[in-house]
Design an enzyme around this catalytic site. Structure first.
Site, PDB file in Angstrom:
ATOM      1  N   TYR A 146       0.806  -1.216   0.000  1.00 30.35           N
ATOM      2  CA  TYR A 146       0.000   0.000   0.000  1.00 30.35           C
ATOM      3  C   TYR A 146       0.840   1.267   0.000  1.00 30.35           C
ATOM      4  CZ  TYR A 146      -4.523  -2.221   0.776  1.00 30.35           C
ATOM      5  OH  TYR A 146      -5.677  -2.937   0.638  1.00 30.35           O
ATOM      6  N   LYS A 195       3.644 -15.480   3.201  1.00 33.97           N
ATOM      7  CA  LYS A 195       3.885 -16.271   1.989  1.00 33.97           C
ATOM      8  C   LYS A 195       5.391 -16.529   1.932  1.00 33.97           C
ATOM      9  CE  LYS A 195       2.463 -18.207  -1.872  1.00 33.97           C
ATOM     10  NZ  LYS A 195       1.598 -19.417  -1.872  1.00 33.97           N
ATOM     11  N   ASP A 227      -2.417 -18.617   1.348  1.00 32.82           N
ATOM     12  CA  ASP A 227      -3.403 -19.363   0.544  1.00 32.82           C
ATOM     13  C   ASP A 227      -4.095 -20.421   1.387  1.00 32.82           C
ATOM     14  OD1 ASP A 227      -0.944 -20.631   0.685  1.00 32.82           O
ATOM     15  OD2 ASP A 227      -0.904 -21.294  -1.405  1.00 32.82           O
ATOM     16  N   ASP A 251      -6.016  -7.190   4.154  1.00 33.56           N
ATOM     17  CA  ASP A 251      -7.153  -6.594   3.458  1.00 33.56           C
ATOM     18  C   ASP A 251      -8.053  -7.705   2.916  1.00 33.56           C
ATOM     19  OD1 ASP A 251      -8.736  -4.593   2.150  1.00 33.56           O
ATOM     20  OD2 ASP A 251      -7.756  -5.155   0.274  1.00 33.56           O
ATOM     21  N   ASP A 255     -11.825  -9.349   4.687  1.00 37.22           N
ATOM     22  CA  ASP A 255     -13.105  -9.373   3.965  1.00 37.22           C
ATOM     23  C   ASP A 255     -13.670 -10.797   3.947  1.00 37.22           C
ATOM     24  OD1 ASP A 255     -13.249  -6.694   3.341  1.00 37.22           O
ATOM     25  OD2 ASP A 255     -13.695  -7.034   1.222  1.00 37.22           O
TER      26      ASP A 255
HETATM   27  C1  IPM Z   1     -10.268  -1.541   3.788  1.00 41.25           C
HETATM   28  C2  IPM Z   1     -10.519  -1.020   2.408  1.00 41.25           C
HETATM   29  C3  IPM Z   1      -9.372  -0.082   2.040  1.00 41.25           C
HETATM   30  C4  IPM Z   1      -8.099  -0.892   2.100  1.00 41.25           C
HETATM   31  C5  IPM Z   1      -9.537   0.591   0.676  1.00 41.25           C
HETATM   32  C6  IPM Z   1     -10.846   1.328   0.586  1.00 41.25           C
HETATM   33  C7  IPM Z   1      -8.372   1.487   0.356  1.00 41.25           C
HETATM   34  O1  IPM Z   1     -10.653  -2.055   1.513  1.00 41.25           O
HETATM   35  O2  IPM Z   1     -10.242  -0.724   4.739  1.00 41.25           O
HETATM   36  O3  IPM Z   1     -10.110  -2.746   3.928  1.00 41.25           O
HETATM   37  O4  IPM Z   1      -7.756  -1.604   1.151  1.00 41.25           O
HETATM   38  O5  IPM Z   1      -7.422  -0.817   3.122  1.00 41.25           O
HETATM   39 MG    MG Z   2     -10.634  -3.978   2.397  1.00 40.21          MG
END
Ligand code: IPM
Ligand code: MG
Length: 360
Positions: A146, A195, A227, A251, A255
């Protein structure tokens, strides 16, 4: 006690869910005799519309000078919003990266918890969901891909893109310490995800994490490749307690972990640095398609406010009061649309805020 909170309603459903969190914080002020002072700043698309940039220096300074930052959500519809015609460093999300970096918030805590009352909403097979799970993803937030050098150049007539993944040992050590501390306060189990079979950054990650482990004999540590971890989250989620990982892996895995709970609208997050200042926000996004309709689920933001009470203000009892009020409302059968199931009572965003407020 008195605290200064920077509020960032942001875009989409942000303003409505932040409003409900503030409502609940008012109940906490009254019951426990605290005083919270709020300063609102613009961030994301709303700031672009007003000032041409997603975060102004003044807004950033306000956030820096406060005790904690409570954020709704930023961003819009990537497909049709003019915000996404701007260069990447001027888009709403750029503000998020900037505030994380400038506030030194290197540790991102994302709990993924399967609520018993909502387990039917989980996409996991019933026999897996039945066992329940409660994991905390500890994602490194200010390093890695990032924030590495990135550019596109032409080499031999071909457009070539470069993103760099850099970590130094200090960056790894400080997040590892946070993860071991967190595991020590939970079930004493840490899984470090990397990884290391391919990446040097992961090999250094693993080495440093094992060095830190020596100071935490009561926490059991295992390493897992990313993975494999992605797979285990779906077949064995109850294996995990604290999951420590770098920015990009975190990230993605956070999710996934959120998705398998089946109730993204319930999950809070905290971003912390060395000091007490933290940024608290729901794990979900700005949901522009349902903005302004009073149907969003404010619980993730309300639980983020609870994390703020705990981590930035050391108000543990107050944090628990908020979390218990949420559980009570769920037990009593109230649901926003996203977590609705048969036989439950469907309520609006503001009514959900009222119900939690009344139970503090
Ligand atoms: C999160 C989001 C952000 C990230 C994006 C919106 C830049 O996906 O907070 O997980 O990747 O960190
Ligand atoms: Mg995210």
């Amino acid at each position: 006690m008195e605290f200064n909170i920077t509020l960032i309603p942001g875009d989409g459903i942000g303003p409505e869910i932040v409003r409900e969190a503030v409502k609940v914080l008012h109940a906490v002020e009254e019951k426990y005799g605290h005083k919270f002072n709020y300063t609102e700043i613009d961030m994301g698309g709303c700031s672009i519309d007003k000032y041409g940039v997603p975060l102004t220096d003044e807004a950033l300074e306000t956030a820096k000078a406060s005790d904690a930052v409570l954020l709704g959500a930023v961003g819009g519809n990537v497909g049709n919003s003019p915000w996404y015609q701007l260069p990447p460093d001027k888009r709403p999300e750029a503000a998020l990266l900037r505030i994380r970096k400038e506030l030194g918030l290197f540790a991102n805590l994302r709990p993924a918890l399967l609520y018993e009352e909502l387990s039917a909403a989980s996409p996991l097979r019933a026999d897996i969901a039945e066992k329940g799970f409660d994991m905390l993803i500890m994602r490194e937030l200010t390093g890695g891909l990032y924030f590495g050098k990135r550019y596109i150049e032409e080499i031999d007539g071909k457009l070539t893109a470069v993103d760099t993944l850099t970590y130094n040992e200090d960056e790894i050590r400080r997040i590892a310490i946070k993860a071991f501390e967190a595991a020590g306060k939970r079930r004493g189990h840490l899984t470090s995800v990397d990884k290391a079979n391919v990446l040097d950054s992961s090999r250094l990650w693993r080495k440093v994490v094992h060095e830190v482990a020596e100071s935490y004999p009561d926490v059991s540590l295992d390493d897992m490749l990313v993975d494999s971890c992605a797979m285990q989250i779906t077949v064995n989620p109850d294996f995990f307690d604290v999951v420590l990982t770098e920015n990009m892996f975190g990230d993605i895995l956070s999710d996934e972990a959120a998705a398998v709970t089946g109730s993204l609208g319930m999950l809070p997050s905290a971003s912390l640095g060395e000091g007490k200042l933290g940024l608290y926000e729901p794990s979900h996004g700005s949901a522009p398609d349902i903005a302004g309709q009073d149907i969003a689920n404010p619980i993730a933001t309300i639980l983020s406010a609870a994390m703020m009470l705990r981590y930035s203000f050391d108000l543990d009892e107050e944090a628990k009061a908020v979390e218990n009020a949420v559980k009570k409302v769920l037990r009593e059968g109230f649901r926003t649309g996203d977590i609705m199931s048969e036989g439950m009572e469907k309520v609006s965003c503001s009514r959900m805020g009222d119900l939690i407020n009344e139970r503090i």
